[in-house]
Write an enzyme that holds these catalytic residues in place. Sequence first.
Site, PDB file in Angstrom:
ATOM      1  N   THR A 142      17.867   6.052   5.260  1.00  0.00           N
ATOM      2  CA  THR A 142      16.713   6.196   4.372  1.00  0.00           C
ATOM      3  C   THR A 142      16.441   7.698   4.233  1.00  0.00           C
ATOM      4  OG1 THR A 142      15.087   6.155   6.154  1.00  0.00           O
ATOM      5  CG2 THR A 142      15.779   4.029   5.248  1.00  0.00           C
ATOM      6  N   SER A 163       8.207   0.159  15.078  1.00  0.00           N
ATOM      7  CA  SER A 163       8.387   1.140  16.135  1.00  0.00           C
ATOM      8  C   SER A 163       9.746   1.795  15.912  1.00  0.00           C
ATOM      9  CB  SER A 163       8.297   0.477  17.503  1.00  0.00           C
ATOM     10  OG  SER A 163       8.395   1.427  18.533  1.00  0.00           O
ATOM     11  N   ASN A 194       4.175  -0.311   8.488  1.00  0.00           N
ATOM     12  CA  ASN A 194       5.392   0.462   8.264  1.00  0.00           C
ATOM     13  C   ASN A 194       5.129   1.945   8.006  1.00  0.00           C
ATOM     14  OD1 ASN A 194       8.296   0.849   7.275  1.00  0.00           O
ATOM     15  ND2 ASN A 194       7.135   1.321   5.415  1.00  0.00           N
ATOM     16  N   THR A 207       0.833  -1.196   0.000  1.00  0.00           N
ATOM     17  CA  THR A 207       0.000   0.000   0.000  1.00  0.00           C
ATOM     18  C   THR A 207       0.867   1.245   0.000  1.00  0.00           C
ATOM     19  OG1 THR A 207      -0.249   0.516   2.372  1.00  0.00           O
ATOM     20  CG2 THR A 207      -1.571  -1.311   1.475  1.00  0.00           C
ATOM     21  N   TYR A 257       7.397  12.572  17.669  1.00  0.00           N
ATOM     22  CA  TYR A 257       7.722  11.273  17.079  1.00  0.00           C
ATOM     23  C   TYR A 257       7.980  10.258  18.186  1.00  0.00           C
ATOM     24  CZ  TYR A 257      10.025   7.620  14.394  1.00  0.00           C
ATOM     25  OH  TYR A 257      10.361   6.409  13.829  1.00  0.00           O
ATOM     26  N   ASP A 309      -4.409   5.708   2.379  1.00  0.00           N
ATOM     27  CA  ASP A 309      -4.031   6.688   3.386  1.00  0.00           C
ATOM     28  C   ASP A 309      -4.457   6.084   4.716  1.00  0.00           C
ATOM     29  OD1 ASP A 309      -3.753   8.739   5.187  1.00  0.00           O
ATOM     30  OD2 ASP A 309      -4.914  10.204   4.043  1.00  0.00           O
ATOM     31  N   LYS A 365       5.765   6.733  19.009  1.00  0.00           N
ATOM     32  CA  LYS A 365       6.330   5.392  19.083  1.00  0.00           C
ATOM     33  C   LYS A 365       6.176   4.794  20.483  1.00  0.00           C
ATOM     34  CE  LYS A 365       7.487   5.104  14.797  1.00  0.00           C
ATOM     35  NZ  LYS A 365       6.720   4.215  13.888  1.00  0.00           N
TER      36      LYS A 365
END
Length: 272
Positions: free
Chosen positions: A183, A134, A83, A32, A148, A56, A152
């Site tokens: 990333t 996580s 993810n 997705t 953030y 979404d 988590k």
Amino acid sequence: MAKTIFITGASRGFGKIWAEAFLKRGDNVVATARNLDALTGLVNIYGKQILPLQLDVNNRADCFAAIEKATAHFGAIDVLINNAGYGLFGTIEETSEQEARDQIETNFFGLLWVTQAILPVMRKQGHGHIIQLSSVLGITTLPVLGLYNASKFAVEGLSETLASEVKGFGINVTLIEPNGFATDWAGASAVNTTQLEVYDGVRAAFQAGLTDDIFGIPEATAEAVLKLVDSENPPLRLFLGKVALPWAGQVYQDRLATWNEWADVAAAAHGK
């Protein structure tokens, strides 16, 4: 035997790397993304093995619809990898209400909606594995990433509780706890608050700690995730990278030392 894997946020980063790793070994993947163009390359290579779905995760109804489509298409979903998410960079004071709500909405509630959608499917099957992305920042914290971190920490509490609730249905739950990886999580995928000059020193100290040696190679995580999915007795938590586990271990050691220093005060507060 081939598995069917449902991965959110599969257009880039870990999601795309892991999706391709599953496809390469013959698994079916429901991938997705908000923008399906990013999945065209995988579709061209792997054809019917991959089902791309626009999603979404902030839309609860769409999450349930996506799970329904995936189940109808492949007949079962063996593994869910939640993810989808992003990083919000900014101090607590700098963060606007909308920025805070958007961060929690995607990283926590989006994960919750997909998890709720998959549970009836996995209960009916009598098996399944829910993998929540996580972070080591769900166990400890860094400045400039307060919301953030909070998102988590919430994922940690939700998922640990979930594991105790669904084990009897044959469903396993694992929290993946990566340290930093190279990333675009801190680049194109990130959101930044409007900065206040008073926190320039905090930001400078944060940036100074971001040395190249703490960042892992994203592609190197694929083998660990394949082993996790294939495990008959997967762990509740899996750390990824050389930094995360030693850091978490030191944090817990320090916490225990402080808690024990105050043990007499804590016991006296019981009242009897």
